[in-house]
Design an enzyme around this catalytic site. Structure first.
Site, PDB file in Angstrom:
ATOM      1  N   VAL A  12      74.427  15.998 100.783  1.00 10.63           N
ATOM      2  CA  VAL A  12      73.232  16.900 101.498  1.00 10.63           C
ATOM      3  C   VAL A  12      74.079  17.883 102.248  1.00 10.63           C
ATOM      4  O   VAL A  12      74.090  19.229 102.108  1.00 10.63           O
ATOM      5  CB  VAL A  12      72.272  16.482 102.096  1.00 10.63           C
ATOM      6  N   THR A 122      66.537  12.407 104.874  1.00 14.51           N
ATOM      7  CA  THR A 122      65.259  11.859 104.649  1.00 14.51           C
ATOM      8  C   THR A 122      64.867  10.897 105.514  1.00 14.51           C
ATOM      9  O   THR A 122      65.586   9.728 105.704  1.00 14.51           O
ATOM     10  CB  THR A 122      65.248  11.101 103.309  1.00 14.51           C
ATOM     11  N   CYS A 263      68.168   8.595  95.962  1.00 18.24           N
ATOM     12  CA  CYS A 263      66.925   9.095  96.390  1.00 18.24           C
ATOM     13  C   CYS A 263      65.700   8.448  95.953  1.00 18.24           C
ATOM     14  O   CYS A 263      64.998   7.532  96.968  1.00 18.24           O
ATOM     15  CB  CYS A 263      66.769  10.613  96.331  1.00 18.24           C
ATOM     16  N   LYS A 323      73.670   9.137  86.876  1.00 16.65           N
ATOM     17  CA  LYS A 323      73.210  10.053  85.926  1.00 16.65           C
ATOM     18  C   LYS A 323      74.625  11.037  85.601  1.00 16.65           C
ATOM     19  O   LYS A 323      75.690  10.688  85.983  1.00 16.65           O
ATOM     20  CB  LYS A 323      72.241  11.117  86.285  1.00 16.65           C
TER      21      LYS A 323
HETATM   22  C1  UDX Z   1      66.515  13.341  93.156  1.00 16.25           C
HETATM   23  C2  UDX Z   1      65.365  14.530  93.233  1.00 16.25           C
HETATM   24  O1  UDX Z   1      65.433  15.063  91.881  1.00 16.25           O
HETATM   25  C3  UDX Z   1      65.640  15.612  94.391  1.00 16.25           C
HETATM   26  O2  UDX Z   1      64.872  16.396  94.406  1.00 16.25           O
HETATM   27  C4  UDX Z   1      65.847  14.764  95.522  1.00 16.25           C
HETATM   28  O3  UDX Z   1      66.216  15.723  96.499  1.00 16.25           O
HETATM   29  C5  UDX Z   1      66.922  13.636  95.448  1.00 16.25           C
HETATM   30  O4  UDX Z   1      66.496  12.839  94.276  1.00 16.25           O
HETATM   31  P1  UDX Z   1      68.843  13.047  92.043  1.00 16.25           P
HETATM   32  O5  UDX Z   1      68.665  11.626  92.774  1.00 16.25           O
HETATM   33  O6  UDX Z   1      69.951  13.815  92.337  1.00 16.25           O
HETATM   34  O7  UDX Z   1      67.780  13.857  92.634  1.00 16.25           O
HETATM   35  O8  UDX Z   1      68.501  13.108  90.486  1.00 16.25           O
HETATM   36  P2  UDX Z   1      67.706  13.317  89.499  1.00 16.25           P
HETATM   37  O9  UDX Z   1      68.081  14.110  88.482  1.00 16.25           O
HETATM   38  O10 UDX Z   1      66.177  13.422  90.188  1.00 16.25           O
HETATM   39  O11 UDX Z   1      67.556  11.769  88.680  1.00 16.25           O
HETATM   40  C6  UDX Z   1      67.187  10.480  89.631  1.00 16.25           C
HETATM   41  C7  UDX Z   1      67.606   9.729  88.438  1.00 16.25           C
HETATM   42  O12 UDX Z   1      66.410   9.533  87.488  1.00 16.25           O
HETATM   43  C8  UDX Z   1      68.569   9.497  87.593  1.00 16.25           C
HETATM   44  O13 UDX Z   1      69.164   8.004  87.471  1.00 16.25           O
HETATM   45  C9  UDX Z   1      68.338   9.950  86.189  1.00 16.25           C
HETATM   46  O14 UDX Z   1      69.015   9.461  85.095  1.00 16.25           O
HETATM   47  C10 UDX Z   1      66.703   9.230  86.005  1.00 16.25           C
HETATM   48  N1  UDX Z   1      65.866  10.171  84.981  1.00 16.25           N
HETATM   49  C11 UDX Z   1      65.448  11.503  85.475  1.00 16.25           C
HETATM   50  C12 UDX Z   1      65.248   9.467  84.228  1.00 16.25           C
HETATM   51  O15 UDX Z   1      65.673   8.426  83.926  1.00 16.25           O
HETATM   52  N2  UDX Z   1      64.435  10.227  83.434  1.00 16.25           N
HETATM   53  C13 UDX Z   1      64.194  11.564  83.570  1.00 16.25           C
HETATM   54  O16 UDX Z   1      63.308  12.125  82.895  1.00 16.25           O
HETATM   55  C14 UDX Z   1      64.737  12.178  84.688  1.00 16.25           C
END
Ligand code: UDX
Length: 434
Positions: A12, A122, A263, A323
Site C-alpha cells: 500500500v 486497515t 485483505c 491470484k
Molecule cells: C482486495 C480488494 O479487492 C481491495 O479492494 C482491497 O483493498 C484489498 O483486498 P486483493 O486482495 O488485491 O484486493 O485482490 P482481489 O482481486 O480482490 O482478489 C482477492 C481474492 O479473491 C483472490 O484470491 C482472488 O483470486 C479471489 N477471487 C476474486 C475469486 O476467487 N473470485 C472472484 O470473483 C474474485
C-alpha cells in the site's frame, strides 16, 4: 505540492507513494528494511506490479522520491505523514495494532510542528482516535488525523489506485477547512468520486466492502458442489447473475479455490470480531470464512480422487500466488492444498509459478520447484491449475498430453477449455463444472 512521509513501505505504501509523485508531490519512504530502501533509490522494487517500475523511474528522475529508515528525519521533512504499516490479525481475529502504535509513537516523539497524519493501514473503528491519543501524549501542538482507507487490488494496484472507483476520506469533527481542502485535493485526482465522511465511517467502510466481496465469492463457491451434482456449469450461472444490473458485470462471482491474499481472509474475521465486541454474532460472515477454507480442501479432495489408486503419483501444481499478476503468496490457496496433499501422504509434488516460486520457498514445504509449466507436468499424473495466470490459460493441451503419464486435470480456476480437454482424453474436474 505536498511533502509526504510514507511510514511503512509495503504494498500500500509503495503504490500510494509512487502514484502521488505522478501529481508532483514529494514522498519520503520510510521502513526498517534498509536494503529495500537503498534498492528503491536505484529503481529496484520489492514487488511485482504492472506500471509501477515506470512510474517509480519517472518519480526518481524528477527528484520527488527520497528514502530514510529514520522516522525523525521523515517527520522533520514532511507536512503529511501517511501510515501504511501492517495490521495482521491476531489469533482471536482482532487486528494487531502493535506496528501501527509503535510507528505513530516514533513519529509523535519527533514532531515539532503541525502535521496531518493519515491512516491508510486497515485498522478497527476508533483507530484515528487512538492515533490522536498516542500523538497527544508526546506532542502539544496542533495536528490532525485523517482516515483514508485503501481499496487497491494487487496485480493491478496502480490502475486501481489511479482510477479508483472512489476515494474515501474521513475527518475528525474539529478539522479546519484548510486541512480538509488539502487532503481532498491530494486524493481528488485519483478517484472517480471522492466521499468525504467522518473517520469511523471511513474506517468501517473498508471492512464492510471487503467482507461483502468475500461474501460474493463464498456465495458462488457454495454453489459449486451442487452444480457439479446437477450437471450444470456454474460459469453459466455467474454470467446470468452478472447480467442483472443489481448484481453487476464485475461482481466477484468467479468460482475458484477460495479467496486468498492479505485483505479478504483477515477482514472477514475482523468484522466478525468487531460485531462480536458489540454483542452481535455475525453468523453470516463466520460461514463465509468457513466456506472459503473448505473450498481449498475441496480442491485437494478432487486431486485425491484422481490419483488415490496410482502408485507413487506425481502431482503438478501450476500457480502459487493467491491470484494472477502478483508474486504475493500470503494466504495462498496453493499452500493449503499442498499441505493437505502432504497430509494425505503424497510426496511427489512439482510446482511452478511464473513469479511466485521464490516467495513460496519461505514455507519450507518438501516440494520440487520447476522453471516452467512444461517441466512441472513432465511425467505427471495430475495437473492442477491453482492460479489464473494467462500463461496457463493458453496451455498447449496437446503438448501437455504428450508429457503427462496419466491424463488427469483439476482446474480450480475453470481456466481451461473443458470440452477440448475431454476430447483429448483427459479426466477433467473444474469447480462447479464437470
Ligand atoms: C482486495 C480488494 O479487492 C481491495 O479492494 C482491497 O483493498 C484489498 O483486498 P486483493 O486482495 O488485491 O484486493 O485482490 P482481489 O482481486 O480482490 O482478489 C482477492 C481474492 O479473491 C483472490 O484470491 C482472488 O483470486 C479471489 N477471487 C476474486 C475469486 O476467487 N473470485 C472472484 O470473483 C474474485
Amino acid at each position: 505540492m505536498e511533502k509526504i512521509g510514507i511510514i511503512g513501505t509495503g504494498y500500500v505504501g509503495l503504490v500510494t507513494g509512487v502514484c502521488l509523485t505522478q501529481e508532483g508531490h514529494g514522498v519520503i519512504f520510510n521502513d526498517h528494511k534498509k536494503e529495500m530502501l537503498a534498492n528503491l533509490k536505484k529503481g529496484i522494487l520489492p514487488i511485482h506490479e504492472k506500471d509501477l517500475p515506470e512510474l517509480m523511474k519517472a518519480g526518481l528522475k524528477k527528484g520527488l522520491i527520497d528514502v530514510s529508515t529514520d522516522k525523525k528525519y521523515v517527520a522533520d521533512q514532511s507536512d503529511i505523514l501517511m501510515f501504511c504499516v501492517q495490521t495482521p490479525s491476531k489469533e482471536d481475529g482482532n487486528a494487531d495494532l502493535s506496528y501501527l502504535r509503535q510507528a505513530v509513537k516514533e513519529v509523535a516523539q519527533s514532531m515539532k510542528s503541525p502535521k496531518i497524519l493519515i491512516n491508510k493501514s486497515t485498522a478497527p473503528v476508533g483507530t484515528a482516535r487512538l492515533i490522536r491519543e498516542i500523538v497527544r501524549h508526546f506532542y502539544n501542538g496542533q495536528f490532525d488525523v485523517v482516515s483514508v482507507p485503501e481499496f487497491l487490488q494487487e496485480g493491478k494496484a496502480v490502475e486501481t489506485f489511479i482510477h479508483a472507483d472512489r476515494q474515501v476520506v474521513g475527518f475528525e469533527d474539529d478539522v479546519s477547512d484548510e486541512v480538509k481542502n488539502r487532503i481532498v485535493n491530494l486524493f481528488k485526482p485519483f478517484g472517480k468520486e471522492i466521499v468525504v465522511t467522518n473517520t469511523k465511517t471511513a474506517e468501517f467502510s473498508k471492512y464492510v466492502c471487503n467482507a461483502f466481496l468475500a461474501l460474493e465469492i463464498s456465495y458462488i463457491n457454495s454453489m459449486t458442489g451442487v452444480s457439479e451434482k446437477l450437471g450444470i456449469d456454474i460459469q453459466d450461472i455467474s454470467r446470468i447473475m452478472r447480467l442483472d444490473k443489481r448484481i453487476g458485470p464485475k461482481a466477484f462471482l468467479e468460482p475458484g479455490p477460495g479467496y486468498g491474499g492479505m485483505c479478504f481472509p483477515k477482514d472477514v474475521v475482523s468484522v466478525v470480531g468487531i460485531a462480536d465486541r458489540f454483542g452481535y454474532t455475525h453468523k453470516l460472515l463466520q460461514v463465509v470464512n468457513e466456506i472459503n477454507w473448505r473450498q481449498r480442501l475441496n480442491v485437494a479432495e478432487k486431486i485425491h480422487h484422481f490419483v488415490q489408486k496410482i502408485d507413487k503419483p506425481k502431482i503438478s501444481i501450476l500457480g502459487l500466488s493467491f491470484k494472477k499478476n502478483t508474486s504475493d503468496v500470503r494466504n495462498s490457496q496453493s499452500k493449503t492444498v499442498i499441505e493437505e496433499l502432504l497430509k494425505l501422504g503424497y510426496k511427489n509434488i512439482a510446482v511452478y509459478d511464473p513469479l511466485a516460486n521464490d516467495n513460496f520457498k519461505q514455507f519450507n514445504l518438501p516440494i520440487e520447484y520447476k522453471n516452467s509449466w512444461s517441466e512441472a507436468v513432465d511425467g505427471s499424473d495430475c495437473l492442477v491449475i491453482m492460479t489464473e495466470w494467462d500463461e496457463f490459460k493458453q496451455l498447449d493441451l496437446d503438448l501437455v498430453k504428450k508429457k503427462m503419464r496419466t491424463l488427469n486435470i483439476v482446474d480450480s480456476r475453470n481456466l481451461l477449455d473443458k470440452e477440448l480437454a475431454k476430447k483429448l482424453g483427459f479426466n477433467y474436474m473444474g469447480m462447479g463444472r464437470k
